[in-house]
Design a protein around this motif. Sequence first.
Motif, PDB file in Angstrom:
ATOM      1  N   LEU A  96     -17.632 -91.369  57.859  1.00  0.00           N
ATOM      2  CA  LEU A  96     -16.568 -91.822  58.768  1.00  0.00           C
ATOM      3  C   LEU A  96     -17.097 -92.862  59.749  1.00  0.00           C
ATOM      4  CD1 LEU A  96     -14.276 -88.909  59.972  1.00  0.00           C
ATOM      5  CD2 LEU A  96     -13.727 -90.791  58.468  1.00  0.00           C
ATOM      6  N   ALA A  97     -18.357 -92.691  60.169  1.00  0.00           N
ATOM      7  CA  ALA A  97     -18.928 -93.623  61.144  1.00  0.00           C
ATOM      8  C   ALA A  97     -18.912 -95.038  60.585  1.00  0.00           C
ATOM      9  CB  ALA A  97     -20.344 -93.198  61.494  1.00  0.00           C
ATOM     10  N   ARG A  98     -19.215 -95.157  59.281  1.00  0.00           N
ATOM     11  CA  ARG A  98     -19.208 -96.493  58.674  1.00  0.00           C
ATOM     12  C   ARG A  98     -17.810 -97.115  58.785  1.00  0.00           C
ATOM     13  NH1 ARG A  98     -22.276 -99.586  55.349  1.00  0.00           N
ATOM     14  NH2 ARG A  98     -23.855 -98.018  54.917  1.00  0.00           N
ATOM     15  N   LEU A  99     -16.792 -96.301  58.542  1.00  0.00           N
ATOM     16  CA  LEU A  99     -15.423 -96.827  58.626  1.00  0.00           C
ATOM     17  C   LEU A  99     -15.061 -97.180  60.066  1.00  0.00           C
ATOM     18  CD1 LEU A  99     -13.516 -94.374  56.245  1.00  0.00           C
ATOM     19  CD2 LEU A  99     -14.695 -96.493  55.697  1.00  0.00           C
ATOM     20  N   PHE A 100     -15.513 -96.327  60.993  1.00  0.00           N
ATOM     21  CA  PHE A 100     -15.144 -96.569  62.392  1.00  0.00           C
ATOM     22  C   PHE A 100     -15.947 -97.694  63.029  1.00  0.00           C
ATOM     23  CE2 PHE A 100     -13.378 -92.076  62.443  1.00  0.00           C
ATOM     24  CZ  PHE A 100     -12.078 -92.539  62.316  1.00  0.00           C
ATOM     25  N   MET A 101     -16.956 -98.194  62.316  1.00  0.00           N
ATOM     26  CA  MET A 101     -17.663 -99.367  62.832  1.00  0.00           C
ATOM     27  C   MET A 101     -16.948-100.651  62.420  1.00  0.00           C
ATOM     28  SD  MET A 101     -21.718 -98.850  62.819  1.00  0.00           S
ATOM     29  CE  MET A 101     -21.970 -97.471  61.773  1.00  0.00           C
ATOM     30  N   THR A 128     -10.994-101.181  62.540  1.00  0.00           N
ATOM     31  CA  THR A 128      -9.931-100.365  61.953  1.00  0.00           C
ATOM     32  C   THR A 128      -9.502 -99.308  62.953  1.00  0.00           C
ATOM     33  OG1 THR A 128     -10.919-100.672  59.785  1.00  0.00           O
ATOM     34  CG2 THR A 128      -9.401 -98.838  59.997  1.00  0.00           C
ATOM     35  N   ARG A 147     -14.711 -91.805  67.667  1.00  0.00           N
ATOM     36  CA  ARG A 147     -15.360 -92.508  66.556  1.00  0.00           C
ATOM     37  C   ARG A 147     -16.814 -92.089  66.381  1.00  0.00           C
ATOM     38  NH1 ARG A 147     -13.327 -97.905  65.071  1.00  0.00           N
ATOM     39  NH2 ARG A 147     -11.199 -98.037  65.788  1.00  0.00           N
ATOM     40  N   ASP A 148     -17.279 -91.260  67.283  1.00  0.00           N
ATOM     41  CA  ASP A 148     -18.691 -90.912  67.286  1.00  0.00           C
ATOM     42  C   ASP A 148     -19.132 -90.331  65.940  1.00  0.00           C
ATOM     43  OD1 ASP A 148     -21.206 -90.419  68.026  1.00  0.00           O
ATOM     44  OD2 ASP A 148     -20.759 -88.787  69.408  1.00  0.00           O
ATOM     45  N   ILE A 149     -20.385 -90.617  65.578  1.00  0.00           N
ATOM     46  CA  ILE A 149     -20.956 -90.126  64.317  1.00  0.00           C
ATOM     47  C   ILE A 149     -21.023 -88.607  64.359  1.00  0.00           C
ATOM     48  CG2 ILE A 149     -22.988 -90.128  62.835  1.00  0.00           C
ATOM     49  CD1 ILE A 149     -23.643 -92.874  64.021  1.00  0.00           C
ATOM     50  N   LYS A 205     -25.170 -96.598  69.317  1.00  0.00           N
ATOM     51  CA  LYS A 205     -23.774 -96.151  69.177  1.00  0.00           C
ATOM     52  C   LYS A 205     -22.866 -96.902  70.149  1.00  0.00           C
ATOM     53  CE  LYS A 205     -24.300 -91.354  67.631  1.00  0.00           C
ATOM     54  NZ  LYS A 205     -24.064 -89.962  68.030  1.00  0.00           N
ATOM     55  N   THR A 249     -22.480-100.526  68.969  1.00  0.00           N
ATOM     56  CA  THR A 249     -21.641-100.670  67.773  1.00  0.00           C
ATOM     57  C   THR A 249     -20.229-100.103  68.003  1.00  0.00           C
ATOM     58  OG1 THR A 249     -22.608 -98.631  66.914  1.00  0.00           O
ATOM     59  CG2 THR A 249     -23.550-100.682  66.112  1.00  0.00           C
ATOM     60  N   LEU A 269     -19.123 -97.198  68.819  1.00  0.00           N
ATOM     61  CA  LEU A 269     -18.775 -95.869  68.305  1.00  0.00           C
ATOM     62  C   LEU A 269     -18.501 -94.897  69.445  1.00  0.00           C
ATOM     63  CD1 LEU A 269     -21.127 -95.214  65.270  1.00  0.00           C
ATOM     64  CD2 LEU A 269     -18.657 -95.314  65.248  1.00  0.00           C
ATOM     65  N   ILE A 270     -19.214 -95.084  70.561  1.00  0.00           N
ATOM     66  CA  ILE A 270     -18.944 -94.234  71.719  1.00  0.00           C
ATOM     67  C   ILE A 270     -18.770 -95.118  72.950  1.00  0.00           C
ATOM     68  CG2 ILE A 270     -20.132 -92.149  70.895  1.00  0.00           C
ATOM     69  CD1 ILE A 270     -22.544 -92.951  72.600  1.00  0.00           C
ATOM     70  N   ARG A 311     -16.963-105.557  66.466  1.00  0.00           N
ATOM     71  CA  ARG A 311     -17.054-104.931  65.134  1.00  0.00           C
ATOM     72  C   ARG A 311     -17.032-105.972  64.016  1.00  0.00           C
ATOM     73  NH1 ARG A 311     -12.959-100.989  67.443  1.00  0.00           N
ATOM     74  NH2 ARG A 311     -14.285 -99.355  68.263  1.00  0.00           N
ATOM     75  N   SER A 314     -24.630 -93.600  54.277  1.00  0.00           N
ATOM     76  CA  SER A 314     -23.312 -93.036  54.554  1.00  0.00           C
ATOM     77  C   SER A 314     -22.255 -93.624  53.625  1.00  0.00           C
ATOM     78  CB  SER A 314     -22.951 -93.316  56.007  1.00  0.00           C
ATOM     79  OG  SER A 314     -23.079 -94.691  56.256  1.00  0.00           O
ATOM     80  N   TYR A 324     -19.825 -93.361  50.100  1.00  0.00           N
ATOM     81  CA  TYR A 324     -19.125 -92.302  49.382  1.00  0.00           C
ATOM     82  C   TYR A 324     -19.818 -92.089  48.038  1.00  0.00           C
ATOM     83  CZ  TYR A 324     -15.531 -92.396  52.919  1.00  0.00           C
ATOM     84  OH  TYR A 324     -14.867 -92.294  54.118  1.00  0.00           O
ATOM     85  N   PHE A 342     -11.976-102.981  54.623  1.00  0.00           N
ATOM     86  CA  PHE A 342     -11.953-102.468  56.000  1.00  0.00           C
ATOM     87  C   PHE A 342     -12.362-103.555  56.995  1.00  0.00           C
ATOM     88  CE2 PHE A 342     -10.956 -97.993  56.746  1.00  0.00           C
ATOM     89  CZ  PHE A 342     -10.597 -97.620  55.461  1.00  0.00           C
TER      90      PHE A 342
END
Lengths: 375, 357
Positions: free
Chosen positions: A213-218, A221, A373-375, B49, B52, B54-55, B77, B88, B90, B105
């Motif tokens: 999920l982290a990859r997608l949230f980077m 999107t 979005r955190d890993i 994080k 990037t 993420l947080i 991003r 990471s 799939y 994406f």
Amino acid sequence: MERKKIWWMIKKDLLTLWRHKVQFVSLILFPILMIALCGWGMGGTVENTPVVIVKQTSGYITDQAINAIKEDKTFEVKDILSDPDEAKKMVDKGEVKSAIILSSDFEKDGSRNAILYIDSSDQMTTQMVVPTTQRIFASLSEQIEINKIASANRNTNQLTSMKQAIKLQINKIYGEIEYIDFLLPGVLAMTMFMSSMLGLGDSIAGERERGELARLFMTPTSISSVLTGKIISQVVKEMIRAIILILSAMLIFNVVLNGSLALLILVMLISVLCFVGFAMMISATAKTQEDYIQIVMPLAIPMMFICGVFFPKETMPWLLQKISYILPLTYAEDAFRAVMLQGAGLSSIAMDLVVLLMFTALFFIVGVVRFNRDI
Amino acid sequence: MKYAIETNDLVKVYDNNFKAVDNLNLFVENKTIGGILGPNGAGKTTTIKMLTCLIPKTSGEAKVAGFDITKEPDEVRNRIGMVPQMVSLYKDLTVRENVELCADFYNVDQSTKDKKIDDLLELVDIKYAQDKYVKQLSGGMQQKTSVVASLVHSPDILFLDEPTVGLDPTTKRVLWDLMVDLNEEGRTIILCSHDMYEVDKICDNINIIDSGKVVANDTPQGLKDQLLSNIEENNKQIRESIFKLEQEGIDENKEQINGLKSSLTDESEKVTVLVSNINEDMLNSLENLDVVQEVTTLGNTRLNISLKRSETSVNEVISTILKNGGNIASIKTNDPTLEDVFVAITAKSRRRINDGT
């Protein structure tokens, strides 16, 4: 652009399901297994209970009693003995569930005695065997009395009318509904609920744990695009599972579907959306799948019992009944039973559907807001 | 734009009041390879994080590729790629499907998407495996796929978090070469790693983070030189203290003096010379040199020499060996490594924290 991302999430989940043979087989087999277990294991009818009869005398009435017991489906007569102690030992050892003792004075007018010696630790069998035995002997007593009066040259028509002084007319408005029919809507709701919980747990908490999920949230999107894709794919999977479950129940157990199939599918769709929303809300902050399971299980398991899956809610204590009204599974299960057993139309279940939709909206809003979005 | 990464007093405090990043001022110049080093729990991952998106940060400012991480996260991003330590991807999708998913994406133009993916797969030499499921690939191939997925939108900045952990030396080298090539194409590379050799080899500049702060920032060689000058400065102070104590009385201060002496760090330069024809005269001449502290032989062809550091000391050693008939096959000076720098700096940083300074 966002539509493409949503489509990718659906495609990815369905491809994973197809390529992950264990998951795919489970999707097909789980509902069949559930309905088979519930139908055969929890069908609610006690039949062929092993019993032993103790015959201490001979005569017409004794033979009538033994025949009546033998003919009733509830019993399977393992043996006819003469020693009551031997019969009791068989019950004590668990070889039979009960011993029906016809005493030595069973042929004597005014002093006929019968004893039911029963293993009451088996509560379900006791609940079935005691009234059945009572019914057999009541019927036999009635017949003996009628015969006595008839032999005294009294008017038998008058006797028959005396016997039927109160006529009870039983009108089953939804036809012959068996326990499996009652159980199926509950099992359907419960299966959809549990598999939504577990499925989305892997889909969100699992992917979060594995870093997918982290990859997608980077990427640029929105959270809602990713979640929408995940929810749609989960809904598709759950609908397939639910349809297999209903078809299995119909084919294996001839389960009744009194209502409209289209309405049933609508109820299924709204229920799944609601359950998936609930799972998504919980997985919003769970960092790992283990965390997720730890949160979900204490909520999900009691819900199955409180919401009337196995027994009518009305038989539960007042407090549990009140709690059940704040749980979405209650409304899903109500709507399923109404459509499947009572043949209810949209107007009859509108309130259940509205409540489910309100729960769904609440779960989605809270889930998206709390999702990070955190890993 | 001078800096690809620019943070000013960046702070991250988690819900449990743990301050993972503490007024971090981190700068990585554009189009360079910047290394981020730090012990476990130093705040590297939290920093990455935040950078990037993420947080969220707690306070301070941070710009990535010139865009504010809080105000313009999607701009950030669009300009960054990330190769995480844990692959990471799939696992039940193929290599190509994973890359296509990432391309969509990142909103990559559909008309150029396929060509771009083909080029990248060829660049890392995994095009032949594009239809294999990721779960069927080796660790190295999975990491290469991860790199392709991170580059599919042509980011200006590529973050790599421990990208070579668990990979064999050959695959490591392939990835290092790739990082250098990408940098030469004009991309900024941010490398987080515990592999000091890797960082030393490819990074232009290194930031060492500890307890959520930058505790050192320089080129790899600059950091090593700093370590040497710090050792010299430290030894100088210790020697002055010893001298003072000796003036006051050697016997009275014997214990203290011995303690100080034992805290002196060896600042000599260690030289290993591979030489043929080692003889007694050569060894005596070397020992008589002022710059030489110690000479030992290892076998018939190797000399290990401890030298006082000076600009001419190595020259003097070479001349002496040649004068005495030796033929030098190779000469290697054992300067401090980046690992020595890392250990010294993080230990010092920890001491400061423990002392409350």
